[in-house]
Design a protein around this motif. Sequence first.
Motif, short mmCIF file in Angstrom:
data_model
loop_
_atom_site.label_atom_id
_atom_site.label_comp_id
_atom_site.label_asym_id
_atom_site.label_seq_id
_atom_site.Cartn_x
_atom_site.Cartn_y
_atom_site.Cartn_z
N LYS A 1 43.84 40.10 46.84
CA LYS A 1 42.52 40.70 47.05
C LYS A 1 41.61 39.79 47.87
CE LYS A 1 43.11 42.20 42.26
NZ LYS A 1 44.19 41.24 41.88
N PHE A 2 40.68 40.43 48.61
CA PHE A 2 39.64 39.67 49.31
C PHE A 2 38.53 39.34 48.32
CE2 PHE A 2 35.49 39.56 51.40
CZ PHE A 2 35.68 38.43 52.17
N GLY B 1 35.38 39.12 47.39
CA GLY B 1 33.99 39.44 47.63
C GLY B 1 33.08 39.21 46.45
N VAL C 1 36.56 36.74 56.20
CA VAL C 1 37.69 37.60 55.85
C VAL C 1 38.97 37.19 56.59
CG1 VAL C 1 37.01 39.36 57.55
CG2 VAL C 1 38.51 39.98 55.63
N PHE D 1 39.84 45.24 48.37
CA PHE D 1 38.46 44.73 48.32
C PHE D 1 38.25 44.38 46.84
CE2 PHE D 1 38.52 47.69 51.83
CZ PHE D 1 37.57 47.27 52.75
N HIS D 2 37.94 43.14 46.55
CA HIS D 2 37.92 42.70 45.15
C HIS D 2 36.54 42.89 44.52
CE1 HIS D 2 39.43 39.33 42.18
NE2 HIS D 2 39.16 40.48 41.57
N VAL E 1 34.24 45.36 43.69
CA VAL E 1 33.07 46.06 44.23
C VAL E 1 32.09 46.29 43.07
CG1 VAL E 1 32.25 48.19 45.29
CG2 VAL E 1 34.43 47.17 46.04
N TYR F 1 29.54 44.44 51.29
CA TYR F 1 30.80 45.12 51.59
C TYR F 1 30.59 46.26 52.60
CZ TYR F 1 34.34 43.13 48.41
OH TYR F 1 35.27 42.33 47.80
N ILE G 1 34.50 43.20 57.38
CA ILE G 1 35.57 43.17 56.39
C ILE G 1 36.44 44.41 56.48
CG2 ILE G 1 36.09 43.03 53.92
CD1 ILE G 1 33.35 41.59 53.62
N TYR G 2 35.79 45.55 56.45
CA TYR G 2 36.54 46.83 56.54
C TYR G 2 37.33 46.89 57.84
CZ TYR G 2 37.11 51.82 57.56
OH TYR G 2 37.61 53.04 57.92
N PHE H 1 40.89 49.11 46.55
CA PHE H 1 39.78 48.28 46.09
C PHE H 1 39.74 48.27 44.57
CE2 PHE H 1 38.13 52.52 46.04
CZ PHE H 1 37.05 52.57 45.17
N TYR I 1 34.01 54.47 52.49
CA TYR I 1 35.37 54.08 52.87
C TYR I 1 36.46 54.89 52.18
CZ TYR I 1 32.99 49.77 54.45
OH TYR I 1 32.17 48.86 55.05
#
Length: 380
Positions: free
Chosen positions: A83-84, A86, A95, A116-117, A119, A127, A134-135, A152, A168
């Motif tokens: 995961k990213f 965030g 990123v 996406f970590h 949210v 984000y 990032i996206y 995510f 998204y």
Amino acid sequence: MVYRDYQGIKLSGLGFGAMRLPVIGGNDGNIDEAAAMAMVDKAMAEGINYYDTAFGYHDGNSEIVMGKALAKYPRDKFYIATKFPGYDLSNMPKVKEIFEKQLEKTGMEYFDFYLFHNVCEMNIEQYLDPKYGIYDYLMEQKKNGRIRHLGFSCHGEYDTLKRFLDAYGKDMEFCQIQLNYLDWKFQDAKAKVDLLNDWNIPVWVMEPLRGGKLAKLDDQSAGELKALRPDEEITAWAFRFLQSVKGVTMVLSGMSSMEQLEANLATYKEDKPLNEKEMETLMKVVDRMMAKKSIPCTACHYCVSHCPQGLDIPYFISLYNEHLLTTQDGGMGFIAPMAIAAIPDDKRPSACLHCHSCEQVCPQTIKISDMMTDFVEKIG
């Protein structure tokens, strides 16, 4: 092992979560590599093919250990997810740097699943802000084959989840949420599941046992469940509940010992969803659990209309209840502090004037001023 169909592949219904690996000396950053690798070997032998790690787990060492543990196996025999991060706003401009580092740490050429970590209210603006890219970057990696499936995870409220989906959702292939029979009501996880089902986005489950809280129940609750399924372990009820929820594809369990792994493997030898009577009994268990530590707010908002500071008191009470329930047995409560951090200083619990205007109109006669003081002390 039970398997689920997902975009033409077979995923084990139980996933191996690498957030609570065995450690040495109680030091979360010092993973017992030999024990962790033995657990991965057992998981692979018993049919688990999904392994979930993240950049920050175990002080950054989880990705490294999981990469080592999986390196001995053919690449097409397992699926790895990371995961990213965030949850740390300082990571938002990084990123590309972080993604490349994750490939290096795990020794992988690509990730089967990438998220996406976390949210949540604290990071939703960042984000969604295109300046961080990032996206765009993650979609590019998906196009290049270095991410096979993009999704995510979300610890945020329903409205935050909806905002992310509106932005998204058309490109999200799965969503990981905190889901268990307690949070079905307590955090209204049911509404989140319904929303994801409306979007036709498969549900990934984290915290099926709510950090171990659902592994042991009071004698009355345990007795009621045992009367319905005498041979079923109490822990297994959490997984049977999830086997009953529409849309659930992957259930992650963060296991710290071989004993926990073997118990979960035994449960996932078959699907045994709950019938109507069993579900009704389980929800009565939840009601008792919630009543023990919950302030009985009905969210009528009379308090808000009489607060000179305009504080969202019902929201604070819900966060306070969440924090109490999470930390009562020594657990780490992070949802409430993250949510409060996203609120302007003059609208936080610490802005309460203790004027008691709210208490004069509260139908439940809640001592709101005392709650605010305790909340501030608990979260700092």
